[in-house]
Design a protein around this motif. Sequence first.
Motif, mmCIF file in Angstrom:
data_model
loop_
_atom_site.group_PDB
_atom_site.id
_atom_site.type_symbol
_atom_site.label_atom_id
_atom_site.label_comp_id
_atom_site.label_asym_id
_atom_site.label_seq_id
_atom_site.Cartn_x
_atom_site.Cartn_y
_atom_site.Cartn_z
ATOM 1 N N SER A 1 -8.154 4.105 -7.290
ATOM 2 C CA SER A 1 -9.657 4.274 -7.368
ATOM 3 C C SER A 1 -10.202 4.583 -8.754
ATOM 4 O O SER A 1 -9.108 5.527 -9.491
ATOM 5 N N LEU B 1 -9.067 -6.903 1.480
ATOM 6 C CA LEU B 1 -9.193 -5.450 2.018
ATOM 7 C C LEU B 1 -10.241 -4.957 1.395
ATOM 8 O O LEU B 1 -10.594 -5.080 -0.021
ATOM 9 N N GLU B 2 -11.288 -4.274 1.994
ATOM 10 C CA GLU B 2 -12.619 -3.690 1.629
ATOM 11 C C GLU B 2 -12.104 -2.216 1.335
ATOM 12 O O GLU B 2 -11.453 -1.562 1.877
ATOM 13 N N VAL B 3 -12.547 -1.796 0.051
ATOM 14 C CA VAL B 3 -12.451 -0.548 -0.506
ATOM 15 C C VAL B 3 -13.456 0.373 0.118
ATOM 16 O O VAL B 3 -14.729 0.321 -0.201
ATOM 17 N N LYS C 1 -13.564 -5.613 -3.059
ATOM 18 C CA LYS C 1 -12.810 -6.472 -2.155
ATOM 19 C C LYS C 1 -11.512 -6.625 -2.674
ATOM 20 O O LYS C 1 -11.377 -7.596 -3.798
ATOM 21 N N PHE D 1 -8.301 1.447 2.651
ATOM 22 C CA PHE D 1 -8.674 0.390 2.581
ATOM 23 C C PHE D 1 -8.682 -0.273 3.927
ATOM 24 O O PHE D 1 -7.905 0.058 4.701
ATOM 25 N N THR E 1 -3.827 4.659 -1.996
ATOM 26 C CA THR E 1 -4.811 5.243 -1.682
ATOM 27 C C THR E 1 -5.511 6.541 -2.403
ATOM 28 O O THR E 1 -6.484 6.617 -2.334
ATOM 29 N N VAL F 1 0.865 -1.200 -0.084
ATOM 30 C CA VAL F 1 0.030 -0.068 0.185
ATOM 31 C C VAL F 1 0.851 1.205 0.123
ATOM 32 O O VAL F 1 1.716 1.337 0.743
#
Length: 292
Positions: free
Chosen positions: A134, A158-160, A150, A173, A109, A82
Amino acid sequence: MFRFHLLPLRLIPLSRCYSSRKTLDFPPLSFSNTKIRSQMGAYSTAPETSKLLFRQLFEKESSTYTYLLADLGHPEKPALLVDPVDKSVERDLSLIKDLGLQLIYAINTHVHADHVTGTGLIKGRILGVKSIISKASNSKADILVEAGDKIWFGNLFLEVRSTPGHTLGCVTFVTGDGPDQPQPRMAFTGDALLIRGCGRTDFQGGSSDELYKSVHSQIFTLPKDTLVYPAHDYKGFTVSTVGEEILYNPRLTKDEESFKTIMENLNLPYPKMMDVAVPANMICGLQDLTGK
C-alpha cells in the motif's frame, strides 16, 4: 510476449523498482496514479473460462499464512502470492513450478513486524515479478496501491480495501464481485482481522479506534459468506467467514469503547523480530537490486 507502457502520470520512480523491464508475459496493464487498471482487450480469454487456483501455505516459525492464487483459465496461468515469507520462498517457488504457473506479483497486506517478507528473494529469482504494497505504508515497492485499486491476474482480480489500525498501511485484498469472479468472495485480511481476534495496535502507527472502524466499515460490510483468510493464526484455525466473526469475534463484537479498553490492556511482549523485520519489510525484503 505482450508489452505494456507506463502512462506519464506519476510514474513509479525507478529507484523503487528492481528493473526497468516493461515486457511481461501476461495481459498488459497500465498504471496511472499508482492505480492498477485492466487492459485485457484481445489478449484475455472469455470470462467464463476463468478458474481460480487457490492454495493456503503455512510458515510455522512466525505462524504466517501465505496465499497462492492463479487464473487457470488464462493461457499464461498468471499467479500472485499474498504475504510470502523469506524462509518459505523455496517451497513456494517449487509449488508454482510444479503447477505450471507464471508468478507476476508478490504482494503484502502490510509491513510485517514478525517476519521478513519473501518478496525480495522472489524478485531475485524470477525476472519480471512485481512487488506490491500500500502507498500508505510509506514502503518501497514496484507498485503502490490505494483503496479501490484492482490487482488483475488474468481475468480475475483482487480489490484493495484500506484497513489501517494494526499499522498505518494495512490493506485487505478481496476477490472480485461479479458472475465471472469466485464465489463466495475471499478476503485476505492481513493482521487487521484474525480468526476470533485482531492484530495489536501498540506500534507502527497503530490505533484501536482506526482498527475498529476499518474492520466494521470495510470487512464486516462484505457478504456474510465471504471467506476470511488472515495473515496469521496461533490456534490451528485456517479460515473463517465474515458472518462468523461478526457473531463470535471476542474483541470486535464489543462496542468501540470496550474494544479500545481490551486493546490497551493486552500487555503483549515486544515482537522479537521487529527490529530486523520492519526495516527489511519497508523495502519489501530486498529492493533496488540493480547492479548487485
